[in-house]
Design an enzyme around this catalytic site. Sequence first.
Site, mmCIF file in Angstrom:
data_model
loop_
_atom_site.group_PDB
_atom_site.id
_atom_site.type_symbol
_atom_site.label_atom_id
_atom_site.label_comp_id
_atom_site.label_asym_id
_atom_site.label_seq_id
_atom_site.Cartn_x
_atom_site.Cartn_y
_atom_site.Cartn_z
ATOM 1 N N GLY A 12 25.859 -19.747 29.771
ATOM 2 C CA GLY A 12 25.983 -20.826 28.797
ATOM 3 C C GLY A 12 25.667 -22.212 29.333
ATOM 4 N N SER A 13 24.784 -22.300 30.326
ATOM 5 C CA SER A 13 24.474 -23.647 30.827
ATOM 6 C C SER A 13 23.720 -24.465 29.785
ATOM 7 C CB SER A 13 23.692 -23.580 32.145
ATOM 8 O OG SER A 13 22.379 -23.112 31.966
ATOM 9 N N ARG A 65 22.591 -2.306 14.597
ATOM 10 C CA ARG A 65 22.387 -3.750 14.620
ATOM 11 C C ARG A 65 22.926 -4.435 13.369
ATOM 12 N NH1 ARG A 65 19.144 -5.584 18.785
ATOM 13 N NH2 ARG A 65 17.960 -3.866 19.614
ATOM 14 N N MET A 90 20.930 -12.749 24.049
ATOM 15 C CA MET A 90 20.019 -11.690 24.470
ATOM 16 C C MET A 90 20.028 -10.469 23.548
ATOM 17 S SD MET A 90 18.744 -13.382 26.895
ATOM 18 C CE MET A 90 17.743 -12.311 27.938
ATOM 19 N N LEU A 93 17.566 -9.997 16.815
ATOM 20 C CA LEU A 93 18.179 -10.121 15.481
ATOM 21 C C LEU A 93 17.294 -9.455 14.430
ATOM 22 C CD1 LEU A 93 19.275 -13.821 15.902
ATOM 23 C CD2 LEU A 93 20.791 -11.831 15.829
ATOM 24 N N HIS A 109 13.311 -20.398 25.094
ATOM 25 C CA HIS A 109 12.716 -19.268 25.805
ATOM 26 C C HIS A 109 12.138 -19.779 27.125
ATOM 27 C CE1 HIS A 109 10.893 -15.353 26.269
ATOM 28 N NE2 HIS A 109 9.789 -15.967 26.651
ATOM 29 N N ASP A 145 10.225 -14.305 19.666
ATOM 30 C CA ASP A 145 9.622 -15.380 20.474
ATOM 31 C C ASP A 145 8.307 -15.914 19.909
ATOM 32 O OD1 ASP A 145 11.761 -15.080 22.239
ATOM 33 O OD2 ASP A 145 10.674 -13.685 23.523
ATOM 34 N N GLU A 174 14.876 -26.719 30.926
ATOM 35 C CA GLU A 174 15.526 -26.320 29.674
ATOM 36 C C GLU A 174 16.641 -27.291 29.322
ATOM 37 O OE1 GLU A 174 16.572 -22.116 29.321
ATOM 38 O OE2 GLU A 174 15.186 -21.638 30.944
HETATM 39 C C1 GAR Z 1 17.901 -19.342 29.899
HETATM 40 O O1 GAR Z 1 16.951 -19.409 30.939
HETATM 41 C C2 GAR Z 1 17.214 -19.023 28.582
HETATM 42 O O2 GAR Z 1 15.960 -19.635 28.440
HETATM 43 C C3 GAR Z 1 17.071 -17.542 28.693
HETATM 44 O O3 GAR Z 1 18.287 -17.107 29.221
HETATM 45 C C4 GAR Z 1 18.821 -18.134 30.080
HETATM 46 C C5 GAR Z 1 20.239 -18.426 29.667
HETATM 47 O O4 GAR Z 1 20.868 -19.298 30.578
HETATM 48 N N1 GAR Z 1 16.834 -16.959 27.393
HETATM 49 C C6 GAR Z 1 16.078 -15.891 27.196
HETATM 50 O O5 GAR Z 1 15.531 -15.269 28.095
HETATM 51 C C7 GAR Z 1 15.937 -15.480 25.746
HETATM 52 N N2 GAR Z 1 15.058 -14.389 25.619
HETATM 53 P P1 GAR Z 1 22.204 -20.048 30.164
HETATM 54 O O6 GAR Z 1 23.176 -19.002 29.627
HETATM 55 O O7 GAR Z 1 22.692 -20.634 31.457
HETATM 56 O O8 GAR Z 1 21.870 -21.078 29.147
#
Ligand code: GAR
Length: 195
Positions: A12-13, A65, A90, A93, A109, A145, A174
């Site tokens: 969750g950063s 789902r 992840m 949907l 992404h 995506d 990000e």
């Molecule tokens: C991030 O790098 C995000 O872009 C990626 O998961 C990570 C989550 O990090 N998302 C995907 O790959 C979606 N397909 P976080 O939990 O620290 O935000």
Amino acid sequence: MKRVAILISGGGSNMARLVESMTGAHPARPVLVASNDPAAAGLDRAAALGVPTAAVDHRDFRGDRAAFEAALLAPLLAARPDIICLAGFMRILTPGFVHRFAGRMLNIHPSLLPRYTGLQTHARALAAGDGEAGCTVHLVTPVLDVGPILGQARVPVLPDDTPDTLAARVLAAEHRLYPAVLRRFAEGDRARLDL
Ligand code: GAR
């Protein structure tokens, strides 16, 4: 004030950066952080930031789902979000879920879409010999995506990069991109942002 729900699966950063950005004159506020994994570290992080949390374990639904999404919808609809941000969420949907929030569900992404949809984006960028990498915030549509791009941030690929070192550089990008795009989106600005 726009109400923002954030869906996570892990640390969750990105979620934390989004939550921290929504103060003062920002046109949105966080109303819920929900996860498909009750053990996601991001849930504790959200609670520490004062945001209500919910967990709906997808494993309880054994691959159904639609049933998982129906359970996820309960806390989500109760929070009455105007905008939904997927932030390291992840689960794929279903079209029905996506359509319900059409035009107001964002995803981040870790690649420069349209390159590298799906997983292992950093290893694939390195294997291709790309000179730059980055991340994309886009609107979510039923195809994974592939929604309209709202913003991208680019970083260099360095000679000694491994998937992990590149992932760390992209993750920092990000953290710059997603709050900037969310703020513009909440203001009604759909113009593409390039950082
Ligand atoms: C991030 O790098 C995000 O872009 C990626 O998961 C990570 C989550 O990090 N998302 C995907 O790959 C979606 N397909 P976080 O939990 O620290 O935000």
